[in-house]
Motif scaffolding. Structure first.
Motif, PDB file in Angstrom:
ATOM      1  N   TRP A 189      -4.974  20.330  53.371  1.00 11.68           N
ATOM      2  CA  TRP A 189      -3.766  19.639  53.774  1.00 11.68           C
ATOM      3  C   TRP A 189      -2.669  19.837  52.740  1.00 11.68           C
ATOM      4  N   GLN A 190      -1.438  19.849  53.250  1.00 13.05           N
ATOM      5  CA  GLN A 190      -0.254  19.998  52.421  1.00 13.05           C
ATOM      6  C   GLN A 190       0.547  18.696  52.441  1.00 13.05           C
ATOM      7  N   GLN A 215     -10.928  25.287  52.593  1.00 19.03           N
ATOM      8  CA  GLN A 215     -10.170  26.180  53.458  1.00 19.03           C
ATOM      9  C   GLN A 215      -9.106  25.378  54.196  1.00 19.03           C
ATOM     10  N   ASN A 216      -7.905  25.941  54.267  1.00 19.19           N
ATOM     11  CA  ASN A 216      -6.780  25.296  54.948  1.00 19.19           C
ATOM     12  C   ASN A 216      -6.573  23.857  54.500  1.00 19.19           C
ATOM     13  N   ASP A 227      -5.478  17.270  49.297  1.00 17.64           N
ATOM     14  CA  ASP A 227      -5.880  18.642  49.630  1.00 17.64           C
ATOM     15  C   ASP A 227      -7.331  18.917  49.216  1.00 17.64           C
ATOM     16  N   GLN A 255      -9.867  19.977  51.109  1.00 14.62           N
ATOM     17  CA  GLN A 255     -10.593  21.012  51.827  1.00 14.62           C
ATOM     18  C   GLN A 255     -10.573  22.339  51.061  1.00 14.62           C
TER      19      GLN A 255
END
Length: 271
Positions: A156-157, A153-154, A149, A151
């Motif tokens: 990854w999950q 913004q937004n 994860d 990033q």
């Protein structure tokens, strides 16, 4: 750190045999021959020219030549992608492989979107997430979780990225992809060859996390990746020094390898 030297992959790598062959392709890429079944992981094997410069996948100046290019492979059964970062999912390579071979593409959701955009037929794509299993010839592949994860913004999950635990008749290979150290990974055991992420940057295992997993999974051999092949600033995601990992693994009995791109390793591991 010893300088790397490319070893060109010869045609006999692709022959059916009584062992499992593994080679590091540079960066996070790998190619595996499981008794005749040819598997690629995160291949970046296509050159292009941008502004008069020859680059790998249009993004990366190389420090040394590729051990093989996508257009040179004689055959291929499957391509496994860990996630959609441009240093793992190379659209140019994916397009060449899709056009040349009737191979299977295995990937998490964001990469599947990219493959569809390239026009890869739906029937050739297997979308996976953690704990799924895929059978490829004599190789049984378990999908390991990954949390990358990075990033702002937004991010990854879980489920957007993954790793691959490949069980073969000759031993097991684990490529965890790009991930933080999450507790689920500590449950994976009985690994012979462990791909050891040396990138000491955010949202990666780095040397310390990789050492913990190498110990918890019981690996016999640790193979360094994420370094040495692309011309990137020192200390960046693809240009950390693998020797910085030595302090974290000195108590382990597993062998730490820094192979040349294209250098062959064999399972079962002797000794």
């Amino acid at each position: 750190m010893k300088p790397l030297v490319t070893r060109q992959i010869k045609a006999d790598f692709f022959d059916k045999n009584t062992q499992t062959l593994v080679t590091w392709l540079g960066m996070a890429g790998a190619m595996i021959n499981v008794r005749g079944t040819i598997i690629l992981i995160d291949p970046l094997l296509t050159m292009s020219v941008t502004d008069g410069r020859e680059l790998c996948e249009g993004e990366h100046p190389l420090k040394l030549p590729l051990p093989i290019e996508a257009k040179e492979l004689p055959r291929l059964d499957a391509v496994l992608y860990t996630h959609a970062d441009f240093d793992h999912f190379g659209p140019l390579t994916a397009q060449v492989l899709a056009d040349r071979f009737d191979c299977r593409f295995v990937a998490p959701g964001p990469v599947v979107v990219g493959l569809r955009d390239l026009g890869v037929a739906e029937g050739r794509i297997t979308q996976v997430r953690e704990d799924d299993a895929v059978q490829l010839g004599a190789a049984n592949i378990l999908i390991s979780p990954a949390l990358h994860d990075w990033q702002e913004q937004n991010p990854w999950q879980l489920g957007d990225c993954c790793g691959y635990l490949i069980r073969t008749p000759d031993g097991s290979i684990w490529h965890p992809g790009d991930t933080r150290l999450i507790t689920e990974l500590l449950e994976i055991k009985d690994v012979d060859l462990f791909f050891f992420d040396v990138a000491a940057v955010d949202a990666h295992l780095g040397p310390q996390g990789s050492a913990k997993l190498a110990e918890s999974c019981g690996s016999k051999v640790m193979l360094a990746y994420h370094y040495g092949t692309f011309d990137l600033p020192p200390g960046s995601y693809g240009s950390c020094n693998p020797d910085d990992s030595l302090a974290y693994i000195e108590h382990l009995s597993a062998e730490f390898l820094k192979p040349d791109p294209g250098e062959l390793l064999y399972l079962p591991i002797e000794g």
